[in-house]
Design a protein around this motif. Structure first.
Motif, PDB file in Angstrom:
ATOM      1  N   TYR A 129       0.836  -1.206   0.000  1.00 43.15           N
ATOM      2  CA  TYR A 129       0.000   0.000   0.000  1.00 43.15           C
ATOM      3  C   TYR A 129       0.865   1.248   0.000  1.00 43.15           C
ATOM      4  CZ  TYR A 129      -4.018  -2.925   0.992  1.00 43.15           C
ATOM      5  OH  TYR A 129      -5.003  -3.868   0.902  1.00 43.15           O
ATOM      6  N   GLN A 130       0.388   2.263  -0.722  1.00 44.78           N
ATOM      7  CA  GLN A 130       1.101   3.541  -0.759  1.00 44.78           C
ATOM      8  C   GLN A 130       0.116   4.649  -0.425  1.00 44.78           C
ATOM      9  OE1 GLN A 130       2.808   4.732  -4.491  1.00 44.78           O
ATOM     10  NE2 GLN A 130       4.661   3.535  -4.039  1.00 44.78           N
ATOM     11  N   SER A 131       0.560   5.607   0.334  1.00 48.70           N
ATOM     12  CA  SER A 131      -0.380   6.692   0.643  1.00 48.70           C
ATOM     13  C   SER A 131       0.260   8.038   0.338  1.00 48.70           C
ATOM     14  CB  SER A 131      -0.808   6.630   2.102  1.00 48.70           C
ATOM     15  OG  SER A 131       0.307   6.552   2.918  1.00 48.70           O
ATOM     16  N   SER A 132      -0.569   8.964  -0.119  1.00 51.92           N
ATOM     17  CA  SER A 132      -0.054  10.309  -0.386  1.00 51.92           C
ATOM     18  C   SER A 132      -1.029  11.335   0.178  1.00 51.92           C
ATOM     19  CB  SER A 132       0.128  10.528  -1.883  1.00 51.92           C
ATOM     20  OG  SER A 132      -1.081  10.229  -2.540  1.00 51.92           O
ATOM     21  N   ILE A 133      -0.475  12.409   0.668  1.00 49.85           N
ATOM     22  CA  ILE A 133      -1.298  13.441   1.319  1.00 49.85           C
ATOM     23  C   ILE A 133      -2.076  14.202   0.240  1.00 49.85           C
ATOM     24  CG2 ILE A 133       0.453  15.288   1.323  1.00 49.85           C
ATOM     25  CD1 ILE A 133      -1.217  14.579   4.548  1.00 49.85           C
ATOM     26  N   SER A 134      -3.339  14.488   0.515  1.00 47.01           N
ATOM     27  CA  SER A 134      -4.095  15.299  -0.435  1.00 47.01           C
ATOM     28  C   SER A 134      -4.254  16.694   0.154  1.00 47.01           C
ATOM     29  CB  SER A 134      -5.450  14.669  -0.734  1.00 47.01           C
ATOM     30  OG  SER A 134      -6.034  14.163   0.438  1.00 47.01           O
ATOM     31  N   SER A 135      -4.487  17.666  -0.715  1.00 43.97           N
ATOM     32  CA  SER A 135      -4.574  19.034  -0.195  1.00 43.97           C
ATOM     33  C   SER A 135      -6.001  19.314   0.271  1.00 43.97           C
ATOM     34  CB  SER A 135      -4.167  20.026  -1.264  1.00 43.97           C
ATOM     35  OG  SER A 135      -5.041  19.884  -2.346  1.00 43.97           O
ATOM     36  N   GLY A 136      -6.180  20.416   0.929  1.00 41.83           N
ATOM     37  CA  GLY A 136      -7.500  20.781   1.431  1.00 41.83           C
ATOM     38  C   GLY A 136      -7.334  21.838   2.491  1.00 41.83           C
ATOM     39  N   GLY A 137      -8.444  22.488   2.826  1.00 42.75           N
ATOM     40  CA  GLY A 137      -8.405  23.591   3.773  1.00 42.75           C
ATOM     41  C   GLY A 137      -7.818  23.190   5.114  1.00 42.75           C
ATOM     42  N   LEU A 138      -8.225  22.025   5.596  1.00 40.79           N
ATOM     43  CA  LEU A 138      -7.768  21.598   6.919  1.00 40.79           C
ATOM     44  C   LEU A 138      -6.273  21.299   6.927  1.00 40.79           C
ATOM     45  CD1 LEU A 138     -10.082  19.079   8.732  1.00 40.79           C
ATOM     46  CD2 LEU A 138      -9.202  21.252   9.532  1.00 40.79           C
ATOM     47  N   ILE A 149      -7.899  30.850   3.727  1.00 38.51           N
ATOM     48  CA  ILE A 149      -7.031  30.050   2.858  1.00 38.51           C
ATOM     49  C   ILE A 149      -5.582  30.448   3.111  1.00 38.51           C
ATOM     50  CG2 ILE A 149      -8.808  29.843   1.066  1.00 38.51           C
ATOM     51  CD1 ILE A 149      -7.106  32.028  -0.473  1.00 38.51           C
ATOM     52  N   ASP A 150      -4.683  29.874   2.334  1.00 38.95           N
ATOM     53  CA  ASP A 150      -3.291  30.305   2.382  1.00 38.95           C
ATOM     54  C   ASP A 150      -3.050  31.155   1.121  1.00 38.95           C
ATOM     55  OD1 ASP A 150      -0.586  30.615   2.369  1.00 38.95           O
ATOM     56  OD2 ASP A 150      -0.103  28.491   2.108  1.00 38.95           O
ATOM     57  N   PRO A 151      -3.254  32.485   1.198  1.00 38.46           N
ATOM     58  CA  PRO A 151      -3.188  33.292  -0.029  1.00 38.46           C
ATOM     59  C   PRO A 151      -1.823  33.241  -0.701  1.00 38.46           C
ATOM     60  CG  PRO A 151      -3.450  34.697   1.918  1.00 38.46           C
ATOM     61  CD  PRO A 151      -3.542  33.294   2.389  1.00 38.46           C
ATOM     62  N   GLN A 152      -0.789  33.047   0.119  1.00 33.68           N
ATOM     63  CA  GLN A 152       0.573  33.013  -0.424  1.00 33.68           C
ATOM     64  C   GLN A 152       0.740  31.891  -1.451  1.00 33.68           C
ATOM     65  OE1 GLN A 152       2.696  35.445   0.607  1.00 33.68           O
ATOM     66  NE2 GLN A 152       3.970  34.729  -1.106  1.00 33.68           N
ATOM     67  N   LYS A 153       0.063  30.787  -1.191  1.00 32.34           N
ATOM     68  CA  LYS A 153       0.165  29.641  -2.105  1.00 32.34           C
ATOM     69  C   LYS A 153      -0.318  30.053  -3.509  1.00 32.34           C
ATOM     70  CE  LYS A 153      -1.491  24.921  -2.510  1.00 32.34           C
ATOM     71  NZ  LYS A 153      -2.611  24.093  -2.155  1.00 32.34           N
ATOM     72  N   SER A 176      -4.005  29.412   8.578  1.00 32.97           N
ATOM     73  CA  SER A 176      -3.163  29.107   9.738  1.00 32.97           C
ATOM     74  C   SER A 176      -3.550  29.995  10.927  1.00 32.97           C
ATOM     75  CB  SER A 176      -1.679  29.201   9.403  1.00 32.97           C
ATOM     76  OG  SER A 176      -1.286  30.519   9.274  1.00 32.97           O
ATOM     77  N   GLN A 177      -3.998  31.208  10.648  1.00 35.53           N
ATOM     78  CA  GLN A 177      -4.489  32.076  11.728  1.00 35.53           C
ATOM     79  C   GLN A 177      -5.700  31.405  12.400  1.00 35.53           C
ATOM     80  OE1 GLN A 177      -7.458  33.924  12.076  1.00 35.53           O
ATOM     81  NE2 GLN A 177      -6.868  35.520  13.493  1.00 35.53           N
ATOM     82  N   TRP A 178      -6.554  30.823  11.570  1.00 32.73           N
ATOM     83  CA  TRP A 178      -7.745  30.128  12.069  1.00 32.73           C
ATOM     84  C   TRP A 178      -7.348  28.961  12.987  1.00 32.73           C
ATOM     85  CZ3 TRP A 178      -9.176  25.053  10.161  1.00 32.73           C
ATOM     86  CH2 TRP A 178     -10.424  24.611  10.598  1.00 32.73           C
TER      87      TRP A 178
END
Ligand code: ADP
Length: 469
Positions: free
Chosen positions: A27-36, A244-248, A447-449
């Protein structure tokens, strides 16, 4: 930050933010993006472990062991569920019954089967997390799939003699007045939530609706602002602005391939005004209303018919639920409308480029917890200072009203007027509005949140009922 750096944080959501795949017998796992994920990546000094369903059914014990190991590198811990149970919990109760009620949709039919599945899944989460937690941990639970979890978890922790601070964040609206009563299990869910030490909502309105419901339905004491006294415990209630992370986005717009893509798109739409919409394909996003409103705008201003285009990205969502399948067939485009409709998910770079070339962003939610697309559009508009045309029913509208042009999504005349106004703002007014939005989006980041919520939760460790919130 003031969260104790040694304090372990447990984050719980229905789905782990990791995708797991079977590869070569392992099994392989990869992180997915998202607000949290973004919000929590800002908490570099806090160690945390994430609990949730890994998204696939794994029956065999040896396989489960392998999945757990592959998830460990992402600090993720799987809660295994069989497919039928996961389906009944997620699609059956959470998305077909709870979600519509939280978003003020009427005509919801309650069914005991999905409710039992919802309870069972919340119990399985509680069993595993209670065993894994140690006294003094912070446990942060997310969203409507897990409303019973604070109560189930607290009783298990108490049986094991463990004391942890439990926080809960709701990412949807909480409805006003009588609406919540439509749900036969309304009391059980609120009772479960009130075992938290801190409950966070996106807006003051949702927060107040919840407080009123606790008082009316359960007789909880709510005389002191932001506090609920219930069963001899104090529950703190707060508004926490998720962003969100506006810098991204700003960084992405500088990448050579994105700069190139923006040029191509600008060339393609030269001489035209571009309006963008990005939504999950969900009734609450008001896509039917959007198409009608845009059509109405073109009828009202025939001279603009060949000068304005709406690029609508609609990401398929919850396709196992009948109501969501029907929405796609319901969405008919009026003939001759200059509309580019993309029924698919769009890669991040393409999304950023689309946001960047659009003169306006049209969001027509009939109800929406926050709506982060509005933040993302602003983050990509440093150069163009585009206009946000925003439904008054998006949570974001309670913060962005001044900086955007708000309208009622059920009124196509109002929507048409809002679009016209947005496209004809004088440059100074356009800039003034944009600056307001820009400031907001950069101040209330994800991140402030995360930090604000965890600081409050941290303050509640070991605090039974005595202190103020
Ligand atoms: P919701 O959480 O209800 O889907 P939000 O607006 O808060 O609504 O968040 C939606 C997120 O999904 C945003 O980050 C947005 O960029 C992303 N998204 C929405 N539609 C698409 C799409 N078609 N392709 C890629 N990403 C999308």
């Amino acid at each position: 930050m003031s969260v104790d750096e040694q304090r372990r944080l447990i984050v719980v959501s229905n789905r782990l933010p990791v995708s797991v795949k079977r590869v070569d017998g392992g099994y392989q796992s990869s992180i997915s993006s998202g607000g949290l994920v973004t919000a929590l990546s800002g908490l570099k000094s806090t160690k945390f472990q994430w609990f949730g369903w890994p998204g696939i059914e794994v029956k065999d014990t040896a396989d489960r062991e392998q999945v757990s190991q592959s998830l460990e590198e992402h600090s993720a811990c799987p809660i295994f569920l069989n497919s039928d149970l996961a389906h009944e919990h997620y699609n059956g109760f959470s998305n077909r019954i709870l979600w519509p009620i939280l978003h003020y949709q009427s005509g919801v039919t309650f069914d005991d089967g999905p409710w039992q599945a919802y309870r069972r899944v919340n119990e399985l989460f509680a069993d595993q997390i209670a065993n894994a937690a140690d006294s003094g941990n912070l446990i942060w639970i997310h969203d409507y799939h897990l409303m019973l979890l604070p109560g189930l978890l607290r009783s298990r922790l108490e049986q094991q003699g463990k004391s942890c601070a439990i926080g809960f964040s709701l990412h949807t609206p909480f409805p006003a007045g009588d609406f919540w009563r439509a749900l036969p299990v309304r009391k059980q869910l609120i009772d479960g939530l009130l075992a938290s030490d801190l409950i966070g909502f996106h807006t003051d309105e949702y927060k107040q609706n919840f407080i009123d419901t606790c008082s009316n339905l359960l007789g909880a004491h709510t005389e002191i602002p932001n506090q609920i006294q219930y069963k001899n415990r104090l529950v703190c209630i707060g508004k926490f602005i998720v962003g969100i992370d506006p810098q991204k986005f700003t960084d992405t717009l500088k990448a050579p391939e994105v700069v190139e893509r923006i040029k191509t798109l600008e060339e393609r739409y030269k001489g035209m005004t571009v309006i963008v919409g990005v939504d999950r394909l969900d009734h609450i996003k008001g896509l039917t209303q959007k198409l009608k409103g845009f059509d109405s705008f073109l009828d009202d201003h025939p001279e603009l018919r060949n000068k304005v285009v709406l690029i609508q990205v609609a990401v398929p969502s919850r396709e196992d639920v009948k109501e969501y399948q029907e929405l796609e067939t319901e969405l008919t485009t009026p003939d001759g409308t200059p509309l580019l409709y993309m029924h698919r998910s769009v890669p991040f770079n393409e999304l950023a480029a689309l946001y960047a070339i659009a003169d306006a962003c049209l969001l027509t939610s009939t109800r929406d917890g926050m709506n982060l697309v509005s933040f993302e559009y602003v983050a990509c508009q440093e150069k163009r200072n585009g206009v946000l045309i925003l439904s008054e029913f998006a949570g974001a509208a309670s913060f962005m009203r001044e900086g955007s042009i708000c309208f009622h999504p059920a009124n196509k005349t109002e929507m048409s007027e809002a679009i016209f106004k947005a496209l004809n703002l004088d440059p100074a007014e356009r800039k003034r509005k944009f600056e307001q939005l820009r400031e907001f989006v950069h101040k209330y980041t994800s991140s402030q949140w995360g930090q604000t919520f965890l600081e409050k939760l941290n303050a509640r460790v070991g605090d039974k009922a005595t202190r103020n919130c």
